[in-house]
Design an enzyme around this catalytic site. Sequence first.
Site, PDB file in Angstrom:
ATOM      1  N   CYS A  40       0.905  -0.828   0.294  1.00  0.00           N
ATOM      2  CA  CYS A  40       0.143   0.002   0.153  1.00  0.00           C
ATOM      3  C   CYS A  40       0.581   1.273   0.536  1.00  0.00           C
ATOM      4  O   CYS A  40       0.003   2.615  -0.081  1.00  0.00           O
ATOM      5  CB  CYS A  40      -0.654  -0.408   0.978  1.00  0.00           C
ATOM      6  SG  CYS A  40      -0.222  -0.375   2.856  1.00  0.00           S
ATOM      7  N   GLN A  41       2.170   0.926   0.032  1.00  0.00           N
ATOM      8  CA  GLN A  41       3.229   2.349   0.267  1.00  0.00           C
ATOM      9  C   GLN A  41       2.358   3.699  -0.800  1.00  0.00           C
ATOM     10  O   GLN A  41       2.865   4.713  -0.668  1.00  0.00           O
ATOM     11  CB  GLN A  41       4.203   1.920   0.350  1.00  0.00           C
ATOM     12  CG  GLN A  41       4.784   1.735   2.087  1.00  0.00           C
ATOM     13  CD  GLN A  41       4.490   0.347   2.307  1.00  0.00           C
ATOM     14  OE1 GLN A  41       3.879  -1.218   0.729  1.00  0.00           O
ATOM     15  NE2 GLN A  41       5.077  -0.451   3.722  1.00  0.00           N
TER      16      GLN A  41
END
Length: 375
Positions: A78-79
């Site tokens: 998700c970064q």
Amino acid sequence: MVAVDLFCGVGGLTYGLGHEGVRVVAGYDLEKDCSYAFEKNNPGAAFHTKDVTELTARELEAHYPPDSIRVLVGCAPCQPYSTAAAKTKIGKEQAELEQEWQPLRAFLELILEVQPDVVSMENVVRLATKGKFPVYAEFKARLEQAGYEVCEYKVFGPDYGIPQARRRLVLFASKSGRVELPRKLFSKKEYPTAGAVLEGLPTLENGQTDPRDPLHKAFRLGEKNLARAKASRPGGTWADWHDDLRLACHKKPSGATYGSVYGRLDPAFPSPTMTTQFYNIGTGRFVHPTQDRGLSLREGALLQTFPQTYEFTKPGDEITFTNQGRQIGNAVPPVLGQVIGRAIMAHLGLAELDAPLTSLSATTVEHVQPSAADD
């Protein structure tokens, strides 16, 4: 029914799914250090050290017996879609951005080739911001073109018994209609609190490790940071400190935006979202609610709803803040895995959607009956 977990990490999603009857037989992740925790806590599920972008449809299909109901779940990194990442994207070339989005694209291509019956993906809420990420819009559109009904939910952790203010996007895609999410388990007045979850653990001094639980260890704060922790009030900000403890950024007009950094958790409320550096008080509101130190690794795991029996390393192996902090912070909370699992099971006619969830263990929140409150 057989499920495979992509980007599985230490197995938080797999663990929650399993407690609701979803049988996960394999997990894939490129972090080989996650293999012990994944397999130790999820018997029958094999860990495969492999980058999902290099996984082939043939390899994935091999996990599904003929005529089985195929379930594919995962949480693409998700970064690239987080709020923090947005601040670093300025000046990046399109090629760099495409590289970051490749895991999500690989997930999509595997779905389209393998054609599982049910798909679920968990990620940051920001990914669903309209017009912000064309890669996500393409993800949904191509699934719909392939005959899937796609639906998404924005889940607030405390509504389902996760004692942290964690907001996550949960997407489902199914060949046989809409997948419904169980209704909320808690009203606002019933939200689990950080104080209740951490209560009863042995007291630690700054930098100390519990001799009976090596995961219950606190990061050693320097003299100045220890003074900041002592000066912090539950739910307060750096404005509570004496001037000589304030950072340079606090003295700028923009300093008000850093109010939670070095802050102390309020025991009467859910904690902030656990990040990969929750043990470091300089990265968020991570001072212990009542003790003058940062959160221990065990406390972060409990706030993520991992039961106290969950093993992250082999007995005798070194436990480090960097490795275990990353594993715990990156994990899907097992209780959220349960919610996803219940939705899948009910969709397939194998469970009642709003029946009580299975208790993970005595260390997790016991109040799991659906709430009658509208909020």
